[in-house]
Design a protein around this motif. Sequence first.
Motif, mmCIF file in Angstrom:
data_model
loop_
_atom_site.group_PDB
_atom_site.id
_atom_site.type_symbol
_atom_site.label_atom_id
_atom_site.label_comp_id
_atom_site.label_asym_id
_atom_site.label_seq_id
_atom_site.Cartn_x
_atom_site.Cartn_y
_atom_site.Cartn_z
ATOM 1 N N VAL A 359 0.842 -1.198 0.000
ATOM 2 C CA VAL A 359 0.000 0.000 0.000
ATOM 3 C C VAL A 359 0.877 1.247 0.000
ATOM 4 N N THR A 360 0.303 2.354 -0.453
ATOM 5 C CA THR A 360 0.935 3.682 -0.389
ATOM 6 C C THR A 360 -0.136 4.672 0.047
ATOM 7 N N GLY A 361 0.321 5.894 0.367
ATOM 8 C CA GLY A 361 -0.631 6.928 0.763
ATOM 9 C C GLY A 361 -1.152 6.689 2.168
ATOM 10 N N THR A 362 -2.349 7.244 2.433
ATOM 11 C CA THR A 362 -2.965 7.140 3.767
ATOM 12 C C THR A 362 -3.840 5.907 3.825
ATOM 13 N N GLN A 363 -3.618 5.093 4.854
ATOM 14 C CA GLN A 363 -4.339 3.832 5.004
ATOM 15 C C GLN A 363 -4.822 3.692 6.437
ATOM 16 N N THR A 364 -6.030 3.128 6.625
ATOM 17 C CA THR A 364 -6.532 2.807 7.967
ATOM 18 C C THR A 364 -6.310 1.324 8.196
ATOM 19 N N ILE A 365 -5.512 0.984 9.199
ATOM 20 C CA ILE A 365 -5.143 -0.400 9.478
ATOM 21 C C ILE A 365 -5.446 -0.673 10.939
ATOM 22 N N GLY A 366 -6.340 -1.593 11.204
ATOM 23 C CA GLY A 366 -6.682 -1.920 12.587
ATOM 24 C C GLY A 366 -7.268 -0.749 13.348
ATOM 25 N N GLY A 367 -8.018 0.092 12.652
ATOM 26 C CA GLY A 367 -8.653 1.253 13.286
ATOM 27 C C GLY A 367 -7.746 2.449 13.432
ATOM 28 N N LYS A 368 -6.490 2.359 12.987
ATOM 29 C CA LYS A 368 -5.544 3.478 13.071
ATOM 30 C C LYS A 368 -5.173 3.939 11.674
ATOM 31 N N THR A 369 -4.774 5.232 11.611
ATOM 32 C CA THR A 369 -4.399 5.809 10.326
ATOM 33 C C THR A 369 -2.878 5.858 10.204
ATOM 34 N N TYR A 370 -2.407 5.415 9.034
ATOM 35 C CA TYR A 370 -0.967 5.400 8.738
ATOM 36 C C TYR A 370 -0.765 6.046 7.376
ATOM 37 N N ARG A 371 0.458 6.653 7.271
ATOM 38 C CA ARG A 371 0.801 7.246 5.977
ATOM 39 C C ARG A 371 2.051 6.555 5.413
ATOM 40 N N PHE A 372 2.004 6.269 4.091
ATOM 41 C CA PHE A 372 3.110 5.601 3.382
ATOM 42 C C PHE A 372 3.477 6.437 2.180
ATOM 43 N N ASP A 373 4.804 6.550 1.922
ATOM 44 C CA ASP A 373 5.200 7.325 0.732
ATOM 45 C C ASP A 373 5.004 6.493 -0.520
ATOM 46 N N SER A 374 5.399 7.042 -1.657
ATOM 47 C CA SER A 374 5.137 6.398 -2.933
ATOM 48 C C SER A 374 5.911 5.101 -3.114
ATOM 49 N N SER A 375 7.009 4.909 -2.310
ATOM 50 C CA SER A 375 7.767 3.678 -2.376
ATOM 51 C C SER A 375 7.221 2.614 -1.420
ATOM 52 N N GLY A 376 6.134 2.991 -0.662
ATOM 53 C CA GLY A 376 5.541 2.071 0.277
ATOM 54 C C GLY A 376 6.125 2.160 1.668
ATOM 55 N N LYS A 377 7.081 3.032 1.853
ATOM 56 C CA LYS A 377 7.721 3.162 3.171
ATOM 57 C C LYS A 377 6.766 3.859 4.143
ATOM 58 N N TRP A 378 6.618 3.269 5.348
ATOM 59 C CA TRP A 378 5.777 3.881 6.397
ATOM 60 C C TRP A 378 6.493 5.113 6.938
#
Length: 380
Positions: A359-378
């Motif tokens: 995944v890339t960009g902003t993702q909701t995982i387990g009820g929390k929000t995470y952001r990933f750059d275009s290379s997939g790095k958290w």
Amino acid sequence: YYTLSFKHDYVDRDWTYWRATIYDSDMKEYANYSYAGNTGATSTSDQIGVAKGTYYLKVSRDYYSSVQYALKVNYKSASNWETEFNDSFYTANSLSINTEKNGSLMNSGDVDYYVFTVSQNGYYTLSFKHDYVDRDWTYWRATIYDSDFEALKTISYRGNDLTENVSEKINLESGKYYIKIQRDYYASVKYTLKVNSLKQGWQKVNNVWYYYDSTGNALTGWNKVGGSWYYMNSSGAMQTGWVKVGGTWYYLNSSGAMLTGWQKIGSTWYYLGASGAMQTGWVKVGPSWYYMNSSGAMQTGWVKSGATWYYLTDSGAMATGWVKVGGSWYYMNASGAMQTGWIKQGNTWYYLNSSGAMVTGTQTIGGKTYRFDSSGKWIA
């Protein structure tokens, strides 16, 4: 060969009135025939082989009768007939291997000799057939001799044998051999003999290939010939293409040779082990793993084995590490299994969704929000 036809006006006696004797050009008696007075129909002799040349016919009497007779010599040119006199080793008629020769014992004292040459060591049989005689007595004996005139084998034949008699296999070395045909009981009917060389090695029969061993037997099953393996069915016919033997599939090329290793058959790749067995499931070839389905076909792209997904490149090799498929990145561990969820590479975390895609960009995982750059790095 010739036959002699003789007919005459009727004489009311069963005595022998006429004798016909045939002589060769050296005035040696060739054959003789007798005729009774009360024989009403034309009498025609059995066939007797003759060489080209001049012959004489003498008609004489036992009892005198002035009635008219008529005779005719019927001749037919034929290369497969014996020619008299072949009554010794030194006057034997030549006999070619696998070629029939006709003959007859023209009188009770006649014997016929033939000579043939074996060009290579091997197994041979002698075929003998004859016109029917209504007795089960032994009328003919055939004896095979070596070049020193030593008898090797004698075979007897009965008058009422209806089928061709083929001897047991005889192992002969290359060289010259003789056959003597003699009588036990006399019959002037035609016989035919032939020396058969048994097939050896590869032989094509009715457009089918067979392989014969040194004893003339067609091989069946698996056989190694030269450096290659071949499979013959129960009748000895060489097989080609796919064959299933004992639950295992093998592939034989157009010449019948069993193939091993990678083989493209049609548009599909297969891997055949060192034994020729078609492989299924996971197969390691060199440093790479490949997956063959239940029909043996090499797979590419996504493959689910058990509960695990794997990705196989266009060459069929199992991928490991990061793989871009379509527009998405996937990560395969060292065993090739597609990963999902959080993975750490070095000091970097990545997240792979339930389908394995990074995944890339902003993702909701387990009820929390995470952001990933275009290379997939958290990143947060």
